[in-house]
Write an enzyme that holds these catalytic residues in place. Structure first.
Site, mmCIF file in Angstrom:
data_model
loop_
_atom_site.group_PDB
_atom_site.id
_atom_site.type_symbol
_atom_site.label_atom_id
_atom_site.label_comp_id
_atom_site.label_asym_id
_atom_site.label_seq_id
_atom_site.Cartn_x
_atom_site.Cartn_y
_atom_site.Cartn_z
ATOM 1 N N LYS A 1 -52.235 31.505 -6.109
ATOM 2 C CA LYS A 1 -53.111 30.473 -5.691
ATOM 3 C C LYS A 1 -53.274 30.461 -4.188
ATOM 4 O O LYS A 1 -52.449 30.747 -3.535
ATOM 5 C CB LYS A 1 -52.991 29.196 -6.419
HETATM 6 P P1 NAD Z 1 -65.970 22.221 -8.559
HETATM 7 O O1 NAD Z 1 -65.679 22.128 -7.182
HETATM 8 O O2 NAD Z 1 -66.962 22.948 -9.225
HETATM 9 O O3 NAD Z 1 -65.805 20.514 -9.235
HETATM 10 C C1 NAD Z 1 -64.925 19.874 -8.973
HETATM 11 C C2 NAD Z 1 -65.468 18.406 -9.310
HETATM 12 O O4 NAD Z 1 -64.524 17.505 -9.355
HETATM 13 C C3 NAD Z 1 -66.805 18.112 -8.828
HETATM 14 O O5 NAD Z 1 -67.767 17.501 -9.737
HETATM 15 C C4 NAD Z 1 -66.579 16.737 -7.854
HETATM 16 O O6 NAD Z 1 -67.342 16.004 -7.600
HETATM 17 C C5 NAD Z 1 -65.289 16.339 -8.735
HETATM 18 N N1 NAD Z 1 -64.236 15.496 -7.883
HETATM 19 C C6 NAD Z 1 -63.812 15.813 -6.873
HETATM 20 N N2 NAD Z 1 -62.966 14.784 -6.097
HETATM 21 C C7 NAD Z 1 -63.116 13.828 -7.278
HETATM 22 C C8 NAD Z 1 -62.719 12.581 -7.540
HETATM 23 N N3 NAD Z 1 -61.667 11.776 -6.366
HETATM 24 N N4 NAD Z 1 -63.021 12.003 -8.460
HETATM 25 C C9 NAD Z 1 -63.825 12.367 -9.383
HETATM 26 N N5 NAD Z 1 -64.186 13.639 -9.373
HETATM 27 C C10 NAD Z 1 -63.976 14.219 -8.376
HETATM 28 O O7 NAD Z 1 -64.414 22.577 -9.214
HETATM 29 P P2 NAD Z 1 -64.003 23.325 -10.698
HETATM 30 O O8 NAD Z 1 -64.258 24.921 -10.379
HETATM 31 O O9 NAD Z 1 -65.130 22.707 -11.525
HETATM 32 O O10 NAD Z 1 -62.585 22.992 -10.805
HETATM 33 C C11 NAD Z 1 -62.218 21.853 -11.384
HETATM 34 C C12 NAD Z 1 -61.060 21.840 -11.867
HETATM 35 O O11 NAD Z 1 -60.945 22.862 -12.840
HETATM 36 C C13 NAD Z 1 -59.839 21.994 -10.850
HETATM 37 O O12 NAD Z 1 -58.613 21.450 -11.275
HETATM 38 C C14 NAD Z 1 -59.569 23.539 -10.983
HETATM 39 O O13 NAD Z 1 -58.232 23.946 -10.653
HETATM 40 C C15 NAD Z 1 -59.787 23.795 -12.526
HETATM 41 N N6 NAD Z 1 -59.922 25.110 -12.785
HETATM 42 C C16 NAD Z 1 -61.177 25.660 -12.488
HETATM 43 C C17 NAD Z 1 -61.372 27.165 -12.804
HETATM 44 C C18 NAD Z 1 -62.745 27.674 -12.395
HETATM 45 O O14 NAD Z 1 -62.942 28.724 -13.183
HETATM 46 N N7 NAD Z 1 -63.434 27.357 -11.591
HETATM 47 C C19 NAD Z 1 -60.373 27.692 -13.727
HETATM 48 C C20 NAD Z 1 -59.514 26.770 -14.261
HETATM 49 C C21 NAD Z 1 -59.144 25.822 -13.908
#
Ligand code: NAD
Length: 433
Positions: A123
């Protein structure tokens, strides 16, 4: 050391990381402790899981648009490479720390093994609020960071992907920078790229799709119909919004959404055909009209059947675990539930599909992308979605059988399946020298 003198105590991998029981690395360590009793003889290798193989901290200096020079701290941690090259996203967020990146890299090791992908876990991240940067600054920062971590990444070594606040454009800049530095176009160095640069169809929505597939299977086992099920989603970015759309298509009602701009509630179901364009336009859901606005903390009291945390780690605390109404929690985010909350939800009969299987759809389609890049032969979106569905369903079935056999939670069962695979690889490779 003489055979009779006692071994000194083993210190943590990095003595300047001080995890707490609710911090990401502390949460991960406690999850490892819980699985050791199920590992049999392989348990003697368990310490391997508690020590990242390699952690790189880099300085990312940048000349800002106004002529000032600022420095940002970046990280790339390769937790375990026993089963293959490192795989894991890159996060841009003001709260990124080495400890958080260590935990996220470790969860990638477990996740890749849980769905049996030939990868280890890694990561990366930069401690920055990207919303405060111009596009030019974002590109400069990405390129300098990629050059700095370029000494340990590569298509056969460690393959980054998008995570919080990073996307296909950032992957394109990373791929271009690595390719410029090595003198050959290396599409396989990152995944989650735009389609024209060797990206895969279906990758953008793959994590959300995996959340949906595991949720659909879990609901079936609970005897819960998705038609009319009430779903609350925290985090409405890539993962949360893609999952919500699929649940809505299956007949569920999205009754509450929270992101960094606010919390919106509609017990009759939010209209995603209006919410999604607003999200694309404004980058958040806070100004949506067809709903009630709620205080952020009230999100955890919302009446719902399925809760999807899809933002950041550590949000389901012990106090909130007592208030959650859902019968099913689908961990779209990595590490959203602290160990004490895990126990409280379990005691209350709430089923958790843990992150290390629930959100594995993204890395699975990243694997498809990497394979397609190497073979220069690209699959249709249908082929991708069918293969993804099968891998997720098969992996979840094995995990469920393990949970039934050991009478344990899905989280510990996922760790048991994954850690067995990781530690068998460790044992068969042997220790060098
Ligand atoms: P992203 O940046 O697209 O979205 C993040 C979301 O979280 C946004 O809607 C943002 O407004 C919200 N957010 C941020 N801070 C916040 C808070 N304090 N309270 C409420 N909402 C808040 O990110 P993503 O890619 O959707 O990732 C989200 C989660 O999923 C993370 O934990 C990431 O590690 C995990 N994840 C992502 C992927 C991927 O393929 N993108 C894969 C596995 C896991």
């Amino acid at each position: 050391m003489s055979p009779t003198s006692p071994m000194p105590p083993q210190t943590s991998f990095l003595s300047y990381v001080t995890p707490s029981p609710t911090s990401p690395w502390g949460t991960y360590l406690s999850q490892v402790d819980r699985v050791v009793p199920y590992l049999g003889e392989l348990g003697r290798w368990a310490e391997t899981l508690k020590r990242p193989k390699r952690a790189l901290i880099v300085d990312v200096p940048m000349e800002m648009d106004d002529g000032s020079v600022r420095h940002f701290e970046g990280y790339r941690v390769q937790h375990n490479l026993s089963r293959g090259p490192g795989k894991g996203g890159v996060r841009y967020h003001p709260d990124v720390t080495l400890e958080e990146v260590m935990a996220l890299s470790a969860w990638m090791t477990v996740k890749c093994a849980a769905v049996n992908l030939p990868y280890g876990g890694a990561k990366g991240g930069i401690r920055v609020d990207p919303k405060l940067l111009s596009l030019k600054e974002l590109e400069k920062m990405t390129r300098r960071y990629t050059s700095e971590i370029g000494i340990i990444i590569g298509p056969q070594r460690d393959i980054p992907a998008p995570d919080v606040n990073t996307n296909g454009q950032i992957m394109a800049w990373m791929m271009d920078t690595y390719s410029m530095n090595t003198g050959a176009t290396a599409t396989g160095v990152v995944t989650g790229k735009p389609i024209h640069l060797g990206g895969s169809l279906g990758r953008v929505k793959a994590t959300g799709r995996g959340v949906f597939v595991t949720g659909r299977e879990a609901a079936r086992r609970l005897g819960m119909s998705l038609d009319g099920a009430r779903v609350a989603v925290q985090g409405f970015g890539n993962v949360g919004s893609s999952a919500a759309e699929l649940f809505a298509q299956a007949g569920a009602k999205i009754v509450a959404v929270q992101d960094h701009t606010g919390t919106i509630v509609n017990t009759g179901g939010l209209d995603l055909s209006e919410l999604m364009p607003l999200l694309r336009r404004e980058g958040g859901i806070g100004t949506f009209a067809g709903c009630e606005k709620a205080a952020d903390e009230d999100f955890w009291d919302v009446d719902c059947d399925i809760l999807i945390p899809a933002a950041l780690e550590g949000v389901i605390t012990a106090a909130r675990a007592h208030r959650i109404k859902a019968k099913l929690v689908l961990e779209g985010a990595n590490g959203p539930t602290v160990p004490e909350a895990d126990d409280i939800l379990h005691d209350r009969g709430v089923l958790i599909v843990p992150d290390v299987i629930c959100n594995a759809g993204g890395v699975t389609v990243s694997y498809f992308e990497w394979v397609q890049d190497f073979s220069s032969f690209f699959w249709t979106e249908d082929e991708i979605n069918v293969r993804l569905d099968k891998i997720m369903v098969d992996a979840l079935r094995k995990i469920w059988d393990t949970a039934d056999r050991h009478k344990t939670t899905l989280r510990t069962a996922t760790f048991a399946v994954a850690c067995e695979r990781i530690l068998i690889a460790r044992e068969e490779r042997g220790l060098y020298p």
